[in-house]
Write an enzyme that holds these catalytic residues in place. Structure first.
Site, PDB file in Angstrom:
ATOM      1  N   HIS A  15     -27.063  -6.000  10.066  1.00  0.00           N
ATOM      2  CA  HIS A  15     -25.703  -6.307   9.629  1.00  0.00           C
ATOM      3  C   HIS A  15     -24.956  -5.027   9.302  1.00  0.00           C
ATOM      4  O   HIS A  15     -25.507  -3.935   9.264  1.00  0.00           O
ATOM      5  CB  HIS A  15     -25.693  -7.284   8.438  1.00  0.00           C
ATOM      6  CG  HIS A  15     -26.108  -6.712   7.128  1.00  0.00           C
ATOM      7  ND1 HIS A  15     -26.004  -7.391   5.938  1.00  0.00           N
ATOM      8  CD2 HIS A  15     -26.632  -5.514   6.795  1.00  0.00           C
ATOM      9  CE1 HIS A  15     -26.446  -6.654   4.946  1.00  0.00           C
ATOM     10  NE2 HIS A  15     -26.831  -5.507   5.432  1.00  0.00           N
ATOM     11  N   CYS A  34     -24.956   0.129   3.436  1.00  0.00           N
ATOM     12  CA  CYS A  34     -24.805  -1.136   4.160  1.00  0.00           C
ATOM     13  C   CYS A  34     -23.507  -1.177   4.967  1.00  0.00           C
ATOM     14  O   CYS A  34     -23.285  -2.126   5.719  1.00  0.00           O
ATOM     15  CB  CYS A  34     -24.896  -2.334   3.210  1.00  0.00           C
ATOM     16  SG  CYS A  34     -26.603  -2.858   2.905  1.00  0.00           S
ATOM     17  N   HIS A  40     -27.629  -1.674  10.535  1.00  0.00           N
ATOM     18  CA  HIS A  40     -28.981  -1.383  10.040  1.00  0.00           C
ATOM     19  C   HIS A  40     -29.623  -2.734   9.791  1.00  0.00           C
ATOM     20  O   HIS A  40     -28.931  -3.763   9.724  1.00  0.00           O
ATOM     21  CB  HIS A  40     -28.933  -0.568   8.742  1.00  0.00           C
ATOM     22  CG  HIS A  40     -28.265  -1.318   7.646  1.00  0.00           C
ATOM     23  ND1 HIS A  40     -26.898  -1.389   7.543  1.00  0.00           N
ATOM     24  CD2 HIS A  40     -28.758  -2.109   6.669  1.00  0.00           C
ATOM     25  CE1 HIS A  40     -26.587  -2.173   6.533  1.00  0.00           C
ATOM     26  NE2 HIS A  40     -27.689  -2.639   5.979  1.00  0.00           N
ATOM     27  N   HIS A  42     -32.498  -5.517   7.836  1.00  0.00           N
ATOM     28  CA  HIS A  42     -33.258  -5.896   6.639  1.00  0.00           C
ATOM     29  C   HIS A  42     -34.352  -6.876   7.052  1.00  0.00           C
ATOM     30  O   HIS A  42     -34.189  -7.635   8.018  1.00  0.00           O
ATOM     31  CB  HIS A  42     -32.369  -6.589   5.604  1.00  0.00           C
ATOM     32  CG  HIS A  42     -31.374  -5.685   4.956  1.00  0.00           C
ATOM     33  ND1 HIS A  42     -31.711  -4.828   3.934  1.00  0.00           N
ATOM     34  CD2 HIS A  42     -30.050  -5.495   5.182  1.00  0.00           C
ATOM     35  CE1 HIS A  42     -30.636  -4.156   3.551  1.00  0.00           C
ATOM     36  NE2 HIS A  42     -29.609  -4.542   4.301  1.00  0.00           N
ATOM     37  N   ASP A  80     -32.846 -14.638  13.416  1.00  0.00           N
ATOM     38  CA  ASP A  80     -33.934 -13.667  13.583  1.00  0.00           C
ATOM     39  C   ASP A  80     -33.657 -12.720  14.745  1.00  0.00           C
ATOM     40  O   ASP A  80     -33.349 -13.170  15.857  1.00  0.00           O
ATOM     41  CB  ASP A  80     -35.260 -14.399  13.803  1.00  0.00           C
ATOM     42  CG  ASP A  80     -36.449 -13.449  13.761  1.00  0.00           C
ATOM     43  OD1 ASP A  80     -36.410 -12.476  12.972  1.00  0.00           O
ATOM     44  OD2 ASP A  80     -37.414 -13.674  14.518  1.00  0.00           O
ATOM     45  N   HIS A  81     -33.772 -11.424  14.454  1.00  0.00           N
ATOM     46  CA  HIS A  81     -33.527 -10.366  15.455  1.00  0.00           C
ATOM     47  C   HIS A  81     -32.115 -10.422  16.030  1.00  0.00           C
ATOM     48  O   HIS A  81     -31.894 -10.099  17.192  1.00  0.00           O
ATOM     49  CB  HIS A  81     -34.586 -10.401  16.572  1.00  0.00           C
ATOM     50  CG  HIS A  81     -35.904  -9.856  16.119  1.00  0.00           C
ATOM     51  ND1 HIS A  81     -36.761 -10.574  15.329  1.00  0.00           N
ATOM     52  CD2 HIS A  81     -36.491  -8.658  16.319  1.00  0.00           C
ATOM     53  CE1 HIS A  81     -37.828  -9.842  15.066  1.00  0.00           C
ATOM     54  NE2 HIS A  81     -37.689  -8.673  15.655  1.00  0.00           N
ATOM     55  N   GLU A 125     -33.032  -9.884   0.127  1.00  0.00           N
ATOM     56  CA  GLU A 125     -32.593  -8.892   1.111  1.00  0.00           C
ATOM     57  C   GLU A 125     -33.520  -7.677   1.070  1.00  0.00           C
ATOM     58  O   GLU A 125     -33.755  -7.026   2.086  1.00  0.00           O
ATOM     59  CB  GLU A 125     -31.150  -8.476   0.842  1.00  0.00           C
ATOM     60  CG  GLU A 125     -30.570  -7.621   1.951  1.00  0.00           C
ATOM     61  CD  GLU A 125     -29.092  -7.347   1.745  1.00  0.00           C
ATOM     62  OE1 GLU A 125     -28.277  -8.009   2.406  1.00  0.00           O
ATOM     63  OE2 GLU A 125     -28.762  -6.490   0.909  1.00  0.00           O
TER      64      GLU A 125
HETATM   65 NI    NI Z   1     -27.672  -3.965   4.329  1.00  0.00          NI
END
Ligand code: NI
Length: 135
Positions: A15, A34, A40, A42, A80-81, A125
């Site tokens: 995200h 972020c 990047h 998580h 996911d992914h 997270e």
């Molecule tokens: Ni983040």
């Protein structure tokens, strides 16, 4: 007699936290790492809690296989992914913070559950930062 059953799940997603109407400098000042324009990832940990009466016929609050499949279909397959900002419609115009994510996840699970059951969703997270939502 209310009992809570819980199911853990896991997904990885990318995200970027930013406002389109702010400069990169403003975004970085608030969202820090972020807001990296290159995104990047998580490793999200999800815990879904369902509270209700024990069914005297089965001894279950709900069948955990059904809960497992529901989380897979409604959350894992969708997120996911994935790049949340660019691939998940709910976040095209909504900042994919953990707070907004937990509400989106709640809203995608809730219609599939017994309306008499109470749903609570917790989303990690990072191992130390997590959010919870229940109506
Ligand atoms: Ni983040």
């Amino acid at each position: 007699m209310k009992v809570t059953v819980s199911r853990k799940a896991h997904f990885n997603a990318a995200h970027r936290l930013y406002r389109k109407d702010w400069s990169n400098a403003q975004n970085e000042a608030l969202f820090g790492k972020c807001s990296n324009p290159h995104y990047h990832g998580h490793n999200y940990e999800l815990i879904v809690h369902v509270t209700g009466d024990i069914d005297p016929e089965t001894g279950y609050v709900m069948d955990m296989k059904i809960l497992k499949d529901l989380i897979k279909n409604e959350v894992e397959d969708k997120m996911d992914h994935k790049n949340l900002n660019e691939e998940v419609a709910e976040f095209f115009d909504l900042i994919p913070t953990a707070e907004n994510m937990v509400v989106v996840i709640y809203n995608s699970l809730k219609p599939h559950l017994n309306p008499e059951h109470t749903l609570e969703v917790t989303l990690y997270e990072t191992p130390r930062n997590y959010v919870s939502y229940s109506e």
